[in-house]
Design an enzyme around this catalytic site. Structure first.
Site, PDB file in Angstrom:
ATOM      1  N   GLY A  16      46.456  43.182  29.965  1.00 30.48           N
ATOM      2  CA  GLY A  16      47.657  42.886  29.189  1.00 30.48           C
ATOM      3  C   GLY A  16      48.721  42.264  30.065  1.00 30.48           C
ATOM      4  O   GLY A  16      48.423  41.494  30.988  1.00 30.48           O
ATOM      5  N   LEU A  17      49.983  42.617  29.840  1.00 37.62           N
ATOM      6  CA  LEU A  17      51.082  42.009  30.587  1.00 37.62           C
ATOM      7  C   LEU A  17      50.953  42.254  32.083  1.00 37.62           C
ATOM      8  O   LEU A  17      50.999  41.322  32.892  1.00 37.62           O
ATOM      9  CB  LEU A  17      52.417  42.552  30.070  1.00 37.62           C
ATOM     10  CG  LEU A  17      52.852  42.074  28.685  1.00 37.62           C
ATOM     11  CD1 LEU A  17      54.134  42.788  28.276  1.00 37.62           C
ATOM     12  CD2 LEU A  17      53.059  40.566  28.682  1.00 37.62           C
TER      13      LEU A  17
ATOM     14  N   GLY B 198      48.290  43.543  33.729  1.00 38.57           N
ATOM     15  CA  GLY B 198      46.990  43.100  34.218  1.00 38.57           C
ATOM     16  C   GLY B 198      46.927  41.608  34.437  1.00 38.57           C
ATOM     17  O   GLY B 198      46.411  41.129  35.466  1.00 38.57           O
TER      18      GLY B 198
ATOM     19  N   LYS C 144      40.795  33.872  31.307  1.00 40.89           N
ATOM     20  CA  LYS C 144      41.142  34.241  29.930  1.00 40.89           C
ATOM     21  C   LYS C 144      40.138  33.679  28.936  1.00 40.89           C
ATOM     22  O   LYS C 144      39.674  34.387  28.029  1.00 40.89           O
ATOM     23  CB  LYS C 144      42.553  33.775  29.592  1.00 40.89           C
ATOM     24  CG  LYS C 144      43.643  34.560  30.289  1.00 40.89           C
ATOM     25  CD  LYS C 144      45.040  34.136  29.820  1.00 40.89           C
ATOM     26  CE  LYS C 144      46.107  34.957  30.515  1.00 40.89           C
ATOM     27  NZ  LYS C 144      47.482  34.586  30.093  1.00 40.89           N
TER      28      LYS C 144
ATOM     29  N   THR D 173      45.812  50.290  32.515  1.00 40.89           N
ATOM     30  CA  THR D 173      46.017  50.877  31.199  1.00 40.89           C
ATOM     31  C   THR D 173      46.925  52.104  31.310  1.00 40.89           C
ATOM     32  O   THR D 173      47.327  52.501  32.401  1.00 40.89           O
ATOM     33  CB  THR D 173      44.688  51.318  30.573  1.00 40.89           C
ATOM     34  OG1 THR D 173      44.226  52.531  31.209  1.00 40.89           O
ATOM     35  CG2 THR D 173      43.623  50.240  30.724  1.00 40.89           C
TER      36      THR D 173
ATOM     37  N   ASP E 169      58.703  60.343  30.079  1.00 43.43           N
ATOM     38  CA  ASP E 169      58.387  59.389  31.141  1.00 43.43           C
ATOM     39  C   ASP E 169      58.977  59.848  32.471  1.00 43.43           C
ATOM     40  O   ASP E 169      58.316  59.796  33.517  1.00 43.43           O
ATOM     41  CB  ASP E 169      58.929  58.009  30.774  1.00 43.43           C
ATOM     42  CG  ASP E 169      58.705  56.982  31.876  1.00 43.43           C
ATOM     43  OD1 ASP E 169      57.541  56.641  32.138  1.00 43.43           O
ATOM     44  OD2 ASP E 169      59.696  56.518  32.475  1.00 43.43           O
TER      45      ASP E 169
ATOM     46  N   LYS F  56      57.055  61.240  36.089  1.00 46.99           N
ATOM     47  CA  LYS F  56      57.347  60.731  37.434  1.00 46.99           C
ATOM     48  C   LYS F  56      57.773  61.863  38.366  1.00 46.99           C
ATOM     49  O   LYS F  56      57.393  61.886  39.546  1.00 46.99           O
ATOM     50  CB  LYS F  56      58.420  59.648  37.348  1.00 46.99           C
ATOM     51  CG  LYS F  56      57.926  58.398  36.624  1.00 46.99           C
ATOM     52  CD  LYS F  56      59.035  57.415  36.323  1.00 46.99           C
ATOM     53  CE  LYS F  56      58.497  56.198  35.568  1.00 46.99           C
ATOM     54  NZ  LYS F  56      59.544  55.259  35.150  1.00 46.99           N
TER      55      LYS F  56
END
Length: 404
Positions: free
Chosen positions: A54-55, A57, A96, A131, A259, A263
């Site tokens: 995705g973005l 990756g 791609k 992911t 989130d 962390k």
């Protein structure tokens, strides 16, 4: 206060568009350029498999392929619907279209066998997990035991069930096991985890780690609480943040503080590799987290409905802002690992308008302070962009370079 950043060794700086200062540090002399490329070319082959394109990756692949004369061979790509595997030729810039035309479906057990066969004393294998999948994170021990190194921005494995985390650590420390590198799980490309590991490994005593760890929460409170008693409504700031893409599609997934809790769990576990007063967090759910979701909106199913209902609670947030302003303070959603008192917490706190959390942040920046014995009077500070595909991919690529 002083800010700190880490300068990567010259031979390891990839000449990418996303790292603007890289060019300035590339060797200028002919000998320097020779050593730069020779150090990469003489390194044993490192096979790279990417799961998640995705973005982050896609940006990672772009940055990886921009490195000239590197030892990296991109042999596999896996999306949610297709996969390609080519161990003889590094996947090209047309990846791609190649992936889109593949008839092979994702098969992680098969990929495990294929990558395991490439591991040898002269060849390393790295799997890049871009992911946020818990199912993929659960496979880390299997890959590590097979000698496959894991590099990832996926927080699930390192902040989830402590049993899985224990399996990951055990697999990575055994003879022949792969390494796990997860700098991008906290602060994207910022050197947060590496800095903390260096402090712990060199014997410094960590007293407290505190910071603004969420780019979403940073943006919201930078806009909402500036030290003045009034300003934009909380709901309007959240709505704009969502429109800018700073929040999840459902803003509650940010406002619940999970989130930040994840962390903090990751950092706490690094510190806890040495004896401390910190609790053994069973998972991120063990962190004392104060959600900003109004109780009446807890079970709102969609982001659109949540945004539509949030103005009902603007008065509540406005009062908190006014109270803080009257004390000469601002509101910030922070995470704290208090080693001395053995507490890990995430929530809304007040800071003086002269504090770095009030003066040094802009946009969706992160800022993290390390209070230690060595950095006693003036804490070590890391700050900068803590979100975004380019900087996250840079953090992942930086970890991959550590295998060279």
């Amino acid at each position: 206060m002083c800010s700190c950043w880490v300068q990567m060794p010259i031979a390891w700086i990839p000449p990418t568009r996303s790292c603007k200062w890289a060019t300035a540090f590339r060797p200028r002399s002919s000998l320097g350029r020779f050593l730069f490329h020779t150090s990469m070319a003489s390194t044993p082959k490192i096979y790279v498999a990417v799961v998640g394109v995705g973005l982050v990756g896609s940006e990672f692949i772009s940055q990886l392929q921009a490195i000239r004369s590197s030892p990296f061979h991109l042999v596999s790509l896996t999306s949610s619907t297709r996969t390609i595997f080519n161990p003889t030729h590094s996947i090209s810039a047309s990846w791609k279209s190649d992936l889109a035309s593949s008839v092979e479906k994702p098969d992680l057990p098969k990929l495990t066998q294929q990558l395991s066969a490439l591991v040898s004393t002269t060849q390393k294998v790295a799997l890049i997990d871009n992911t946020s999948s818990e199912a993929i994170a659960a496979l880390y021990p299997t890959w590590l035991n097979a000698g496959i190194s894991i590099i990832t921005p996926n927080k699930k494995a390192f902040s989830g069930d402590i049993a899985l985390y224990g399996e990951i650590v055990a697999a990575s420390t055994k003879i022949g096991g792969g390494r796990f590198l997860n700098e991008a799980t906290v602060g994207a490309g910022l050197p947060v985890i590496g800095t903390l590991k260096d402090l712990v490994a060199t014997g410094d005593k960590v007293v407290k780690v505190e910071g603004v760890f969420s780019g979403t929460m940073s943006y919201i409170f930078n806009e909402f609480s500036t030290g003045k008693p009034d300003g934009p409504a909380f709901s309007s700031v959240v709505k704009i943040a969502r429109e800018k893409g700073y929040t999840e599609p459902h803003p509650a997934d940010d406002l619940n503080g999970f989130d930040v809790a994840r962390k903090l769990t990751i950092l706490s576990r690094i510190i806890s590799h040495s004896p401390t007063n910190l609790p053994k967090l069973k998972s991120f759910a063990s962190v004392d987290t104060t959600s900003l979701i109004p109780p009446a909106l807890e079970n709102i199913p969609t982001g659109d409905e949540f945004i539509a209902r949030l103005p009902e609670f603007d008065e509540h947030f406005a009062k908190m802002r006014a109270d803080a302003s009257a004390e000469g303070q601002v509101l910030r959603f922070v995470g704290v690992v208090d080693v001395v008192n053995g507490k890990v917490r995430a929530g809304l706190e007040k800071y003086p308008t002269t504090h770095p959390f009030a003066t040094s942040l802009g946009g969706s920046d992160n800022i993290i302070m390390f209070h230690t014995e060595r950095y006693g009077a003036r804490p070590l500070i890391v700050q900068g962009a803590g979100a975004g595909a380019a900087v996250t991919a840079m953090g992942v690529l930086g970890d991959l370079l550590k295998l060279v």
